[in-house]
Write an enzyme that holds these catalytic residues in place. Structure first.
Site, PDB file in Angstrom:
ATOM      1  N   GLY A  68     -14.055 -21.329  -5.839  1.00  0.00           N
ATOM      2  CA  GLY A  68     -12.645 -21.709  -5.962  1.00  0.00           C
ATOM      3  C   GLY A  68     -12.164 -22.412  -4.713  1.00  0.00           C
TER       4      GLY A  68
ATOM      5  N   ILE B 152     -18.063 -13.611  -8.307  1.00  0.00           N
ATOM      6  CA  ILE B 152     -18.869 -14.772  -7.885  1.00  0.00           C
ATOM      7  C   ILE B 152     -18.251 -16.072  -8.412  1.00  0.00           C
ATOM      8  CG2 ILE B 152     -21.044 -13.541  -7.493  1.00  0.00           C
ATOM      9  CD1 ILE B 152     -21.966 -14.613 -10.277  1.00  0.00           C
TER      10      ILE B 152
ATOM     11  N   LYS C  60     -14.187   0.404   5.166  1.00  0.00           N
ATOM     12  CA  LYS C  60     -13.155  -0.514   4.654  1.00  0.00           C
ATOM     13  C   LYS C  60     -13.464  -1.959   5.034  1.00  0.00           C
ATOM     14  CE  LYS C  60      -9.493  -2.272   3.028  1.00  0.00           C
ATOM     15  NZ  LYS C  60      -9.298  -2.430   1.598  1.00  0.00           N
TER      16      LYS C  60
ATOM     17  N   LYS D 172      -6.326  -3.124  -5.246  1.00  0.00           N
ATOM     18  CA  LYS D 172      -6.231  -4.579  -5.352  1.00  0.00           C
ATOM     19  C   LYS D 172      -4.819  -4.924  -5.813  1.00  0.00           C
ATOM     20  CE  LYS D 172      -9.558  -4.756  -8.554  1.00  0.00           C
ATOM     21  NZ  LYS D 172     -10.103  -3.398  -8.566  1.00  0.00           N
TER      22      LYS D 172
ATOM     23  N   CYS E  59      -5.508  -9.446   3.105  1.00  0.00           N
ATOM     24  CA  CYS E  59      -6.622  -8.599   3.545  1.00  0.00           C
ATOM     25  C   CYS E  59      -7.862  -9.367   3.991  1.00  0.00           C
ATOM     26  CB  CYS E  59      -6.980  -7.603   2.444  1.00  0.00           C
ATOM     27  SG  CYS E  59      -5.653  -6.429   2.175  1.00  0.00           S
TER      28      CYS E  59
ATOM     29  N   VAL F 200       0.825  -1.213   0.000  1.00  0.00           N
ATOM     30  CA  VAL F 200       0.000   0.000   0.000  1.00  0.00           C
ATOM     31  C   VAL F 200       0.861   1.266   0.000  1.00  0.00           C
ATOM     32  CG1 VAL F 200      -1.623   1.351   1.398  1.00  0.00           C
ATOM     33  CG2 VAL F 200      -2.029  -1.067   1.000  1.00  0.00           C
TER      34      VAL F 200
ATOM     35  N   PHE G 260      -8.240   0.999  -0.935  1.00  0.00           N
ATOM     36  CA  PHE G 260      -9.039  -0.058  -1.565  1.00  0.00           C
ATOM     37  C   PHE G 260      -8.322  -0.726  -2.738  1.00  0.00           C
ATOM     38  CE2 PHE G 260     -11.980   2.693   0.624  1.00  0.00           C
ATOM     39  CZ  PHE G 260     -12.829   1.801   1.255  1.00  0.00           C
TER      40      PHE G 260
HETATM   41  N1  LIG Z   1      -1.967  -5.285   0.476  1.00  0.00           N
HETATM   42  C1  LIG Z   1      -3.162  -4.867   0.073  1.00  0.00           C
HETATM   43  O1  LIG Z   1      -3.660  -5.258  -0.992  1.00  0.00           O
HETATM   44  C2  LIG Z   1      -3.935  -3.876   0.899  1.00  0.00           C
HETATM   45  C3  LIG Z   1      -5.036  -3.216   0.315  1.00  0.00           C
HETATM   46  C4  LIG Z   1      -5.748  -2.300   1.090  1.00  0.00           C
HETATM   47  C5  LIG Z   1      -5.356  -2.068   2.410  1.00  0.00           C
HETATM   48  N2  LIG Z   1      -4.309  -2.733   2.940  1.00  0.00           N
HETATM   49  C6  LIG Z   1      -3.908  -2.427   4.323  1.00  0.00           C
HETATM   50  O2  LIG Z   1      -2.804  -1.544   4.274  1.00  0.00           O
HETATM   51  C7  LIG Z   1      -1.912  -1.800   5.381  1.00  0.00           C
HETATM   52  C8  LIG Z   1      -0.525  -2.109   4.847  1.00  0.00           C
HETATM   53  O3  LIG Z   1      -0.593  -3.314   4.107  1.00  0.00           O
HETATM   54  P1  LIG Z   1       0.605  -3.789   3.168  1.00  0.00           P
HETATM   55  O4  LIG Z   1       0.111  -4.980   2.456  1.00  0.00           O
HETATM   56  O5  LIG Z   1       1.119  -2.614   2.395  1.00  0.00           O
HETATM   57  O6  LIG Z   1       1.674  -4.202   4.300  1.00  0.00           O
HETATM   58  P2  LIG Z   1       3.201  -4.642   4.095  1.00  0.00           P
HETATM   59  O7  LIG Z   1       3.468  -5.624   5.156  1.00  0.00           O
HETATM   60  O8  LIG Z   1       3.440  -4.990   2.667  1.00  0.00           O
HETATM   61  O9  LIG Z   1       4.026  -3.311   4.387  1.00  0.00           O
HETATM   62  C9  LIG Z   1       4.089  -2.705   5.644  1.00  0.00           C
HETATM   63  C10 LIG Z   1       5.427  -1.949   5.724  1.00  0.00           C
HETATM   64  O10 LIG Z   1       5.409  -1.140   6.903  1.00  0.00           O
HETATM   65  C11 LIG Z   1       6.738  -1.112   7.408  1.00  0.00           C
HETATM   66  N3  LIG Z   1       6.728  -0.627   8.795  1.00  0.00           N
HETATM   67  C12 LIG Z   1       6.412  -1.291   9.932  1.00  0.00           C
HETATM   68  N4  LIG Z   1       6.551  -0.474  10.992  1.00  0.00           N
HETATM   69  C13 LIG Z   1       6.954   0.728  10.524  1.00  0.00           C
HETATM   70  C14 LIG Z   1       7.251   1.967  11.131  1.00  0.00           C
HETATM   71  N5  LIG Z   1       7.169   2.143  12.448  1.00  0.00           N
HETATM   72  N6  LIG Z   1       7.646   2.997  10.348  1.00  0.00           N
HETATM   73  C15 LIG Z   1       7.741   2.835   9.005  1.00  0.00           C
HETATM   74  N7  LIG Z   1       7.469   1.674   8.370  1.00  0.00           N
HETATM   75  C16 LIG Z   1       7.084   0.640   9.125  1.00  0.00           C
HETATM   76  C17 LIG Z   1       7.204  -2.536   7.216  1.00  0.00           C
HETATM   77  O11 LIG Z   1       8.615  -2.633   7.282  1.00  0.00           O
HETATM   78  C18 LIG Z   1       6.644  -2.844   5.823  1.00  0.00           C
HETATM   79  O12 LIG Z   1       7.565  -2.501   4.819  1.00  0.00           O
HETATM   80  C19 LIG Z   1      -2.569  -2.936   6.163  1.00  0.00           C
HETATM   81  O13 LIG Z   1      -3.346  -2.388   7.186  1.00  0.00           O
HETATM   82  C20 LIG Z   1      -3.443  -3.605   5.141  1.00  0.00           C
HETATM   83  O14 LIG Z   1      -4.532  -4.273   5.720  1.00  0.00           O
HETATM   84  C21 LIG Z   1      -3.570  -3.622   2.211  1.00  0.00           C
END
Ligand SMILES: NC(=O)c1ccc[n+]([C@@H]2O[C@H](COP(=O)([O-])OP(=O)(O)OC[C@H]3O[C@@H](n4cnc5c(N)ncnc54)[C@H](O)[C@@H]3O)[C@@H](O)[C@H]2O)c1
Length: 444
Positions: free
Chosen positions: A259, A256, A210, A157, A266, A11, A155
């Site tokens: 799978g 739909i 969310k 993907k 997420c 993200v 949001f």
């Molecule tokens: N991956 C998705 O498709 C997606 C989509 C929508 C929302 N989200 C939400 O977004 C958030 C992040 O998800 P992600 O998949 O990007 O996570 P991720 O694990 O890929 O990345 C998180 C990053 O944060 C860093 N981090 C941790 N503590 C830190 C700090 N104190 N200071 C700076 N960096 C720090 C980590 O080193 C890591 O690089 C989550 O809450 C997730 O639910 C994810």
């Protein structure tokens, strides 16, 4: 505008790159020194289509910077975006330690007004917790500096993250502060040119939006899986059923597909976290529980089908099973909570050997499991079949959609396919002598 983003994962990095792409000056900060060093060299920590070009361009043009220096990131901008992970805690609730740690470090360095934007997926009430943590840290410093906390859930993907980020369906901004709303409107102005995509609301509604979105999507999948499992027992074909119900515009064709269960970083954790929220407020949430338990069962289905085919679990000992697709969905290398992992781990438990291929998640598989006698990573999809007793399709990567079945039968030791994504035609394959098992396709 200037902004800083904490967390350079799926993200944070995508958001940072896309906000730089439209002209903002972005500092991406992470605690992971290696990640930041690599990013400075142009090496990305994740595989996401189109991301490398945007990161490269914006870095070269000086709008995208990477650092581990909190003071620099906090000093850089009024807008501070939190995009760190919120993994499930032991009881399934969202673990907020990383979010609150960022809140604390922003507060430890801020000397003027800041807008702290929560982009991580966090339970209702987290903005209050962030506000309290910031206020407490400022109080410790003897400072009275104004700030606002905004909920701005993401949001995107994985696999289509750049398009989602540059052309979002909607932008949710939860804030009671006029100043914060105005600044957020300015930040997202480039994305609202064709039509206004931003919905302004109170913080709690934004936080819940969310979870409601992900829970709804997960519900659609579990519902279809439930129907598929019944179709199988009833001798019906879920593919006909899917098309038949999708034609109703109130239902629609999107999302739909039955799978082998939803995975990723997420849906599983967000459904669980919402269940925990329900429990905390004393609300019985049977639908959420059902969505989760159906999914957990669905993820064991591929193994169950294999075991049944071979005449019981003990018969899997010493068998070699080819697996196509390791990522939890196509176009990503993300294997978090992937159905492939449930399958592979169950196969190992049963004493089987796995030969796997995935177009991009091989390195991630190596990182998670290491390569060993029980997990052989093949250089291409056909090599994975060499001498295998069955093939299981876990991820619907495009290159698995129309394979050469003659080539497959030459490589496999037996003509057995467990198709976890319903990519192939059961009747055709069965007529050609394959033992074919789909999801909800009339034979279980
Ligand atoms: N991956 C998705 O498709 C997606 C989509 C929508 C929302 N989200 C939400 O977004 C958030 C992040 O998800 P992600 O998949 O990007 O996570 P991720 O694990 O890929 O990345 C998180 C990053 O944060 C860093 N981090 C941790 N503590 C830190 C700090 N104190 N200071 C700076 N960096 C720090 C980590 O080193 C890591 O690089 C989550 O809450 C997730 O639910 C994810």
């Amino acid at each position: 505008m200037k902004l800083s983003i904490f967390g350079t994962g799926y993200v944070g990095l995508v958001t940072g790159a896309c906000l730089a792409e439209v002209g903002h000056h972005v500092v991406c900060i992470d605690v992971d020194q290696t990640k930041i060093d690599n990013l400075k060299q142009g090496v990305l920590p994740i595989w996401e289509p189109g991301l490398d070009a945007i990161v490269e361009r914006n870095t070269e043009e000086g709008r995208l910077h990477f650092t581990t220096d909190v003071a620099y990131a906090v000093g850089h901008a009024e807008v501070q975006i939190i995009a760190v992970g919120t993994p499930p805690g032991e009881d399934g609730s969202a673990d907020l330690q990383y979010v609150l740690a960022v809140a604390q470090s922003i507060a430890a360095h801020m000397n003027g007004y800041k807008i702290i934007v929560n982009k991580s997926t966090v339970p209702v009430g987290t903005a209050d917790a962030v506000r309290d943590r910031v206020a407490a840290t400022l109080a410790e410093r003897g400072l009275d500096v104004p700030f606002d906390v905004v909920s701005n859930p993401e949001f995107l993907k994985e696999g289509a993250a750049i398009a989602d980020c540059l052309k979002p369906d909607r932008i949710i901004v939860g804030s009671e502060s006029t100043t914060a709303r105005e600044r957020m409107a300015e930040l997202y102005k480039p994305f609202n040119r064709i039509r206004e995509r931003t919905f302004y609301m109170d913080v709690r509604s934004a936080e819940l939006t969310k979870y409601a979105a992900n829970a709804m999507l997960a519900t659609k999948i579990s519902f279809m899986n439930e129907m598929a499992n019944m179709a199988e027992l009833l001798g019906a074909d879920i593919e006909h059923v899917r098309q038949g119900i999708g034609a109703d515009p109130r239902i629609g064709y999107q999302f739909i597909y039955p799978g082998c269960g939803y995975g990723g970083s997420c849906f599983p954790k967000d459904v669980q976290a919402l269940e925990r929220t329900a429990a905390q407020i004393g609300y019985e949430a049977p639908l959420l529980k059902a969505v989760e338990s159906i999914n957990n069962r669905q993820k064991t289905l591929l193994f169950a089908k294999l075991a049944r085919h071979f005449g019981g679990e003990p018969q899997l000992r010493g068998k070699t099973i080819a697996v196509w697709g390791l990522s939890f969905k196509p176009n990503t290398d993300d294997m978090r909570a992937a159905p492939s992992r449930t399958l592979i781990e169950a196969l190992w438990q049963a004493g089987a050997i796995v030969k796997a291929f995935d177009p991009v998640a091989m390195n991630e598989a190596r990182r998670l499991y290491g390569e060993n006698a029980a997990l052989q990573l093949a250089p291409n999809k056909y090599a994975a079949l060499e001498g295998a007793d069955a093939l299981v399709v876990c991820t619907e990567w495009r290159q698995f959609h129309a394979p050469d079945f003659d080539e497959m039968q030459n490589r496999l030791a037996a003509k057995v396919i467990v198709d976890g994504r319903n990519l192939y035609e059961p009747e055709k394959l069965r007529a050609e002598g394959w033992d074919y098992y789909g999801i909800g396709r009339g034979q279980h």
